[in-house]
Motif scaffolding. Structure first.
Motif, PDB file in Angstrom:
ATOM      1  N   SER A   1      55.728  49.696  17.798  1.00 35.19           N
ATOM      2  CA  SER A   1      55.174  50.495  17.327  1.00 35.19           C
ATOM      3  C   SER A   1      54.412  50.356  16.005  1.00 35.19           C
TER       4      SER A   1
ATOM      5  N   LEU B   1      51.535  48.092  17.004  1.00 37.76           N
ATOM      6  CA  LEU B   1      50.420  48.950  17.478  1.00 37.76           C
ATOM      7  C   LEU B   1      49.937  50.028  16.506  1.00 37.76           C
ATOM      8  N   GLY B   2      50.579  50.241  15.269  1.00 39.14           N
ATOM      9  CA  GLY B   2      50.258  51.185  14.388  1.00 39.14           C
ATOM     10  C   GLY B   2      49.312  50.495  13.362  1.00 39.14           C
ATOM     11  N   ASP B   3      49.189  49.201  13.339  1.00 34.66           N
ATOM     12  CA  ASP B   3      48.277  48.420  12.279  1.00 34.66           C
ATOM     13  C   ASP B   3      46.799  48.202  12.834  1.00 34.66           C
TER      14      ASP B   3
END
Lengths: 288, 288
Positions: B118, B121-123
């Motif tokens: 996560s 994928l959160g960057d």
């Protein structure tokens, strides 16, 4: 970042100003709010500090005249430059007007008085503009992370995050085994009045983080309140709340007071096939 | 687009090349794959066609040397220019290598042998790079729309879509009242072996569309197969399937054969705290 230095050898000779301007413009747009020391650009472009300095003046001038933000320069030992993307008020207003017109199309009315918005939220250019407008409003705030809840707020959250140069954390309505241990809360959704669950993986958010909440839609504000309560479990500080569309809820009083909306649905008349949309409070709060 | 012409009056005089280069570079990066006729730029920059033509040569040259794509020019009555963002093989490889290294961190191992992803994928910067790499691989294909299924594939889908200049459509695991009538299918998820439902609003996809499927993770391929079957209900043509991470499934044979992955998890050894990651088939298929 690292991809940049890679191709220098192709140039061989000292780069001309015209080439440098293309490279630097691309760099700033790709890495907004990233602090860069001038020696980085000097080596990137194989040129002198004073040439880079003149390049930055040109770029800053164009960015400002185009209403797309500015280059923030700092002097001293660790001095450098950072591109702050900030839409001019005129551009923000123009975009909000355009959004209003698009939403007022009566073909959007769905059974139950809901509005179909998936086409707008599915358009990467529109989503990016929404992100830019919110990022402009929150530009002076101290924000570490954008938080949203699945599903429709996700693209908006990433768009805002890309301009603020911060990560995104997504709360879910169901825990996923692939995210490890998590914190969950129950909340009452304003529109459906159902008790729902919201979950955030423990690992996803540092304690005491400064948070900006982004969502696509708010009526009574139950979901946003749920997020605020969930974030309290992480001792997070909610610095800003941005919702794309707000709608009046006649039956219930709004539980969230401090937020920024781009547009506001004031009336959906199913019988006469008519939708009334106003500009949201963004206009009063951020454009003056 | 419309935001661009807005600020011309500020310039007053004829724009210098240095200013034009910043404006045009920004324009191309903001609107990839958008066909623009030269008179648009002539009026945008208040200059001559031959000056714009020289500007485009400079920009094209820099874009190519930087390995970030090229300007595609067409002549004739409706001729113009289009920026095709295509990462060079070297840049794609470098990014995939970096991704591999990040995923091999043993701290990512979660109970059950899952990997925590996560944070990556959160960057927004990493997500954008993933989008650019997929868009480079699918650059020559005829794609009308990106389809993904909620939740984790969403940011990747938007990133790919932004470089291919196409919309995103999101299938859900639960129908939402706010999207109108929808088509649903049941499918068996490969990893959990449970029967699940997947729903796509009728309005969201035109019949016969050329589709690219994007998702974050694929094991046996049940979810991707579900999407393929759901898309068949819309007579869609699946042109490409892109998954960020694929994992071997020893118990079950993969049901999807034609796909592009960036990385492949080959082994997760919980006891020895060791993860083995290889480059995905992207490298064989698209880098040669």
């Amino acid at each position: 970042m690292v991809y940049y230095l890679l191709n220098i050898r192709f140039w061989g000779v000292v780069m001309k100003r015209s080439n440098r301007l293309v490279i630097l413009t691309d760099f700033f747009l790709e890495y907004p709010r990233k602090h860069i020391q001038l020696p980085y650009f000097v080596s990137l472009c194989e040129t002198t500090k004073s040439s880079i300095s003149e390049d930055l003046d040109i770029i800053n001038d164009v960015f400002q005249k185009q209403g797309m933000g500015y280059l923030q320069r700092t002097t001293g030992a660790s001095g450098g430059v950072k591109y702050i993307p900030e839409y001019s008020h005129k551009k923000s207003m123009q975009f909000i007007d355009e959004l209003k017109n698009k939403l007022e199309d009566p073909a959007r009315i769905l059974p139950g008085g809901y509005l179909y918005m998936s086409d707008l939220l599915g358009d990467p250019t529109i989503v990016r503009e929404i992100g830019r407008v919110f990022a402009s409003a929150f530009s002076k705030m101290d924000i570490d992370v954008i938080v949203t809840v699945a599903t429709k707020g996700i693209p908006l959250a990433y768009a805002v995050a890309s301009f603020l140069n911060v990560p995104v954390v997504i709360a879910r309505r169901d825990p996923k085994v692939t995210e490890g241990s998590s914190v969950s809360i129950n909340y009452v959704s304003g529109s459906s009045r159902k008790i729902q669950t919201m979950v955030l993986p423990k690992r996803s958010l540092e304690e005491g983080a400064n948070v900006c909440i982004i969502d696509d839609f708010m009526k009574a504000g139950g979901t946003i309140t749920g997020m605020v309560n969930l974030l309290a479990e992480f001792d997070a500080h909610v610095q800003a709340i941005g919702v794309l569309v707000e709608a009046d809820d006649e039956e219930e009083e709004r539980v969230v007071n401090s937020y920024t909306s781009l547009v506001k649905i004031t009336n959906v008349d199913i019988r006469h096939h008519n939708i009334e949309i106003q500009a949201g409070n963004y206009v009063e709060n951020h454009i003056n």
